[in-house]
Design a protein around this motif. Structure first.
Motif, PDB file in Angstrom:
ATOM      1  N   ASN A  32     -25.025  72.017  30.969  1.00  0.00           N
ATOM      2  CA  ASN A  32     -24.301  71.889  32.234  1.00  0.00           C
ATOM      3  C   ASN A  32     -23.167  70.895  32.134  1.00  0.00           C
ATOM      4  O   ASN A  32     -22.242  70.937  32.944  1.00  0.00           O
ATOM      5  CB  ASN A  32     -25.268  71.431  33.333  1.00  0.00           C
ATOM      6  CG  ASN A  32     -24.603  71.351  34.685  1.00  0.00           C
ATOM      7  OD1 ASN A  32     -23.980  72.324  35.135  1.00  0.00           O
ATOM      8  ND2 ASN A  32     -24.690  70.209  35.335  1.00  0.00           N
ATOM      9  N   ALA A  33     -23.227  70.003  31.184  1.00  0.00           N
ATOM     10  CA  ALA A  33     -22.199  68.977  31.062  1.00  0.00           C
ATOM     11  C   ALA A  33     -22.094  68.529  29.618  1.00  0.00           C
ATOM     12  O   ALA A  33     -23.089  68.510  28.890  1.00  0.00           O
ATOM     13  CB  ALA A  33     -22.525  67.777  31.948  1.00  0.00           C
ATOM     14  N   MET A  34     -20.898  68.167  29.221  1.00  0.00           N
ATOM     15  CA  MET A  34     -20.673  67.569  27.911  1.00  0.00           C
ATOM     16  C   MET A  34     -19.701  66.421  28.074  1.00  0.00           C
ATOM     17  O   MET A  34     -18.824  66.453  28.961  1.00  0.00           O
ATOM     18  CB  MET A  34     -20.145  68.589  26.900  1.00  0.00           C
ATOM     19  CG  MET A  34     -21.125  69.718  26.597  1.00  0.00           C
ATOM     20  SD  MET A  34     -20.659  70.735  25.171  1.00  0.00           S
ATOM     21  CE  MET A  34     -21.213  69.671  23.815  1.00  0.00           C
ATOM     22  N   ALA A  35     -19.848  65.438  27.214  1.00  0.00           N
ATOM     23  CA  ALA A  35     -19.021  64.240  27.352  1.00  0.00           C
ATOM     24  C   ALA A  35     -18.915  63.523  26.014  1.00  0.00           C
ATOM     25  O   ALA A  35     -19.653  63.824  25.064  1.00  0.00           O
ATOM     26  CB  ALA A  35     -19.622  63.294  28.398  1.00  0.00           C
ATOM     27  N   TRP A  36     -18.002  62.584  25.968  1.00  0.00           N
ATOM     28  CA  TRP A  36     -17.850  61.673  24.841  1.00  0.00           C
ATOM     29  C   TRP A  36     -18.045  60.244  25.352  1.00  0.00           C
ATOM     30  O   TRP A  36     -17.461  59.868  26.372  1.00  0.00           O
ATOM     31  CB  TRP A  36     -16.467  61.801  24.205  1.00  0.00           C
ATOM     32  CG  TRP A  36     -16.255  63.087  23.486  1.00  0.00           C
ATOM     33  CD1 TRP A  36     -15.675  64.213  23.974  1.00  0.00           C
ATOM     34  CD2 TRP A  36     -16.633  63.373  22.131  1.00  0.00           C
ATOM     35  NE1 TRP A  36     -15.665  65.187  23.012  1.00  0.00           N
ATOM     36  CE2 TRP A  36     -16.238  64.709  21.870  1.00  0.00           C
ATOM     37  CE3 TRP A  36     -17.246  62.652  21.122  1.00  0.00           C
ATOM     38  CZ2 TRP A  36     -16.455  65.324  20.640  1.00  0.00           C
ATOM     39  CZ3 TRP A  36     -17.462  63.256  19.900  1.00  0.00           C
ATOM     40  CH2 TRP A  36     -17.070  64.578  19.653  1.00  0.00           C
ATOM     41  N   TYR A  37     -18.832  59.477  24.618  1.00  0.00           N
ATOM     42  CA  TYR A  37     -19.023  58.064  24.886  1.00  0.00           C
ATOM     43  C   TYR A  37     -18.613  57.294  23.635  1.00  0.00           C
ATOM     44  O   TYR A  37     -18.479  57.864  22.556  1.00  0.00           O
ATOM     45  CB  TYR A  37     -20.495  57.751  25.195  1.00  0.00           C
ATOM     46  CG  TYR A  37     -20.967  58.191  26.554  1.00  0.00           C
ATOM     47  CD1 TYR A  37     -21.218  59.531  26.827  1.00  0.00           C
ATOM     48  CD2 TYR A  37     -21.181  57.262  27.575  1.00  0.00           C
ATOM     49  CE1 TYR A  37     -21.665  59.937  28.087  1.00  0.00           C
ATOM     50  CE2 TYR A  37     -21.628  57.654  28.822  1.00  0.00           C
ATOM     51  CZ  TYR A  37     -21.868  58.990  29.069  1.00  0.00           C
ATOM     52  OH  TYR A  37     -22.305  59.383  30.310  1.00  0.00           O
ATOM     53  N   ARG A  38     -18.428  55.985  23.807  1.00  0.00           N
ATOM     54  CA  ARG A  38     -18.141  55.160  22.634  1.00  0.00           C
ATOM     55  C   ARG A  38     -18.768  53.786  22.793  1.00  0.00           C
ATOM     56  O   ARG A  38     -18.972  53.309  23.910  1.00  0.00           O
ATOM     57  CB  ARG A  38     -16.639  55.034  22.398  1.00  0.00           C
ATOM     58  CG  ARG A  38     -15.886  54.243  23.450  1.00  0.00           C
ATOM     59  CD  ARG A  38     -14.379  54.303  23.169  1.00  0.00           C
ATOM     60  NE  ARG A  38     -13.619  53.558  24.177  1.00  0.00           N
ATOM     61  CZ  ARG A  38     -12.282  53.550  24.237  1.00  0.00           C
ATOM     62  NH1 ARG A  38     -11.566  54.243  23.351  1.00  0.00           N
ATOM     63  NH2 ARG A  38     -11.676  52.846  25.168  1.00  0.00           N
ATOM     64  N   THR A  39     -19.053  53.189  21.648  1.00  0.00           N
ATOM     65  CA  THR A  39     -19.571  51.826  21.600  1.00  0.00           C
ATOM     66  C   THR A  39     -18.652  51.022  20.708  1.00  0.00           C
ATOM     67  O   THR A  39     -18.528  51.307  19.524  1.00  0.00           O
ATOM     68  CB  THR A  39     -21.005  51.803  21.045  1.00  0.00           C
ATOM     69  OG1 THR A  39     -21.836  52.629  21.855  1.00  0.00           O
ATOM     70  CG2 THR A  39     -21.557  50.390  21.043  1.00  0.00           C
ATOM     71  N   GLY A  40     -17.996  50.027  21.317  1.00  0.00           N
ATOM     72  CA  GLY A  40     -17.105  49.159  20.562  1.00  0.00           C
ATOM     73  C   GLY A  40     -17.808  47.866  20.183  1.00  0.00           C
ATOM     74  O   GLY A  40     -19.009  47.861  19.940  1.00  0.00           O
ATOM     75  N   PRO A  41     -17.067  46.759  20.148  1.00  0.00           N
ATOM     76  CA  PRO A  41     -17.685  45.474  19.779  1.00  0.00           C
ATOM     77  C   PRO A  41     -18.766  45.031  20.758  1.00  0.00           C
ATOM     78  O   PRO A  41     -19.729  44.375  20.366  1.00  0.00           O
ATOM     79  CB  PRO A  41     -16.504  44.503  19.801  1.00  0.00           C
ATOM     80  CG  PRO A  41     -15.299  45.349  19.625  1.00  0.00           C
ATOM     81  CD  PRO A  41     -15.618  46.655  20.303  1.00  0.00           C
ATOM     82  N   GLY A  42     -18.630  45.395  22.020  1.00  0.00           N
ATOM     83  CA  GLY A  42     -19.624  45.009  23.011  1.00  0.00           C
ATOM     84  C   GLY A  42     -20.836  45.914  22.969  1.00  0.00           C
ATOM     85  O   GLY A  42     -20.837  46.938  22.292  1.00  0.00           O
ATOM     86  N   PRO A  43     -21.885  45.541  23.708  1.00  0.00           N
ATOM     87  CA  PRO A  43     -23.131  46.305  23.661  1.00  0.00           C
ATOM     88  C   PRO A  43     -23.129  47.570  24.513  1.00  0.00           C
ATOM     89  O   PRO A  43     -23.977  48.435  24.319  1.00  0.00           O
ATOM     90  CB  PRO A  43     -24.156  45.308  24.205  1.00  0.00           C
ATOM     91  CG  PRO A  43     -23.365  44.437  25.136  1.00  0.00           C
ATOM     92  CD  PRO A  43     -21.997  44.328  24.521  1.00  0.00           C
ATOM     93  N   GLN A  44     -22.208  47.664  25.452  1.00  0.00           N
ATOM     94  CA  GLN A  44     -22.232  48.777  26.386  1.00  0.00           C
ATOM     95  C   GLN A  44     -21.679  50.048  25.761  1.00  0.00           C
ATOM     96  O   GLN A  44     -20.715  50.005  25.012  1.00  0.00           O
ATOM     97  CB  GLN A  44     -21.398  48.427  27.630  1.00  0.00           C
ATOM     98  CG  GLN A  44     -21.927  47.263  28.430  1.00  0.00           C
ATOM     99  CD  GLN A  44     -23.209  47.570  29.147  1.00  0.00           C
ATOM    100  OE1 GLN A  44     -23.546  48.736  29.364  1.00  0.00           O
ATOM    101  NE2 GLN A  44     -23.965  46.550  29.505  1.00  0.00           N
ATOM    102  N   ARG A  45     -22.323  51.152  26.102  1.00  0.00           N
ATOM    103  CA  ARG A  45     -21.802  52.460  25.708  1.00  0.00           C
ATOM    104  C   ARG A  45     -20.926  52.943  26.858  1.00  0.00           C
ATOM    105  O   ARG A  45     -21.406  53.096  27.982  1.00  0.00           O
ATOM    106  CB  ARG A  45     -22.932  53.436  25.425  1.00  0.00           C
ATOM    107  CG  ARG A  45     -22.483  54.763  24.858  1.00  0.00           C
ATOM    108  CD  ARG A  45     -23.648  55.588  24.359  1.00  0.00           C
ATOM    109  NE  ARG A  45     -24.245  55.023  23.154  1.00  0.00           N
ATOM    110  CZ  ARG A  45     -25.175  55.640  22.438  1.00  0.00           C
ATOM    111  NH1 ARG A  45     -25.629  56.824  22.827  1.00  0.00           N
ATOM    112  NH2 ARG A  45     -25.669  55.071  21.358  1.00  0.00           N
ATOM    113  N   GLU A  46     -19.669  53.173  26.572  1.00  0.00           N
ATOM    114  CA  GLU A  46     -18.675  53.502  27.597  1.00  0.00           C
ATOM    115  C   GLU A  46     -18.408  54.994  27.634  1.00  0.00           C
ATOM    116  O   GLU A  46     -18.220  55.626  26.584  1.00  0.00           O
ATOM    117  CB  GLU A  46     -17.366  52.751  27.272  1.00  0.00           C
ATOM    118  CG  GLU A  46     -16.196  53.112  28.148  1.00  0.00           C
ATOM    119  CD  GLU A  46     -14.867  52.570  27.621  1.00  0.00           C
ATOM    120  OE1 GLU A  46     -13.966  52.332  28.437  1.00  0.00           O
ATOM    121  OE2 GLU A  46     -14.743  52.396  26.399  1.00  0.00           O
ATOM    122  N   LEU A  47     -18.360  55.547  28.851  1.00  0.00           N
ATOM    123  CA  LEU A  47     -17.949  56.936  29.001  1.00  0.00           C
ATOM    124  C   LEU A  47     -16.454  57.027  28.730  1.00  0.00           C
ATOM    125  O   LEU A  47     -15.653  56.362  29.382  1.00  0.00           O
ATOM    126  CB  LEU A  47     -18.252  57.440  30.410  1.00  0.00           C
ATOM    127  CG  LEU A  47     -17.718  58.829  30.745  1.00  0.00           C
ATOM    128  CD1 LEU A  47     -18.406  59.896  29.898  1.00  0.00           C
ATOM    129  CD2 LEU A  47     -17.890  59.130  32.230  1.00  0.00           C
TER     130      LEU A  47
END
Length: 116
Positions: A32-47
């Protein structure tokens, strides 16, 4: 067993472009949905960008105008065209998918490095 496999990561100079791909395989309810996330230097996974159903894409403010997501739900495939890359785009990028039952799936991630 559901598998998401990303490809297309790598190293590029600032201002360059990369195109990420993701394919979902296995037996699962229709996505139903697809997306890309990323994790940079910080701990949070960002949409970074996502599409729900046949709706309009949603982008993080930091990538608007530079990144373009395209999703083919019928083929369980998505792409992320990344242009005008900046050093702050350096991160591990993850493919994400949610099926009609609400189950969520993640790829192992692909590294994107932007440096001079």
């Amino acid at each position: 067993q559901v598998q998401l496999v990303e490809s297309g990561g790598g190293s590029v100079q600032p201002g360059g472009s990369l195109r990420l791909s993701c394919v979902a395989s296995g037996i699962f309810p229709r996505l139903n949905a697809m997306a890309w996330y990323r994790t940079g230097p910080g701990p949070q996974r960002e949409l970074v960008a996502g599409v729900i159903g046949g709706g309009q894409p949603n982008y993080a403010d930091s990538v608007k105008g530079r990144f373009t997501i395209s999703v083919d739900i019928a083929k369980n495939t998505e792409f992320l065209q990344m242009n005008s890359l900046k050093p702050e785009d350096t991160a591990i990028y993850y493919c994400n998918a949610v099926d009609m039952m609400g189950d969520e799936y993640w790829g192992p991630g692909t590294q994107v490095t932007v440096s001079a």
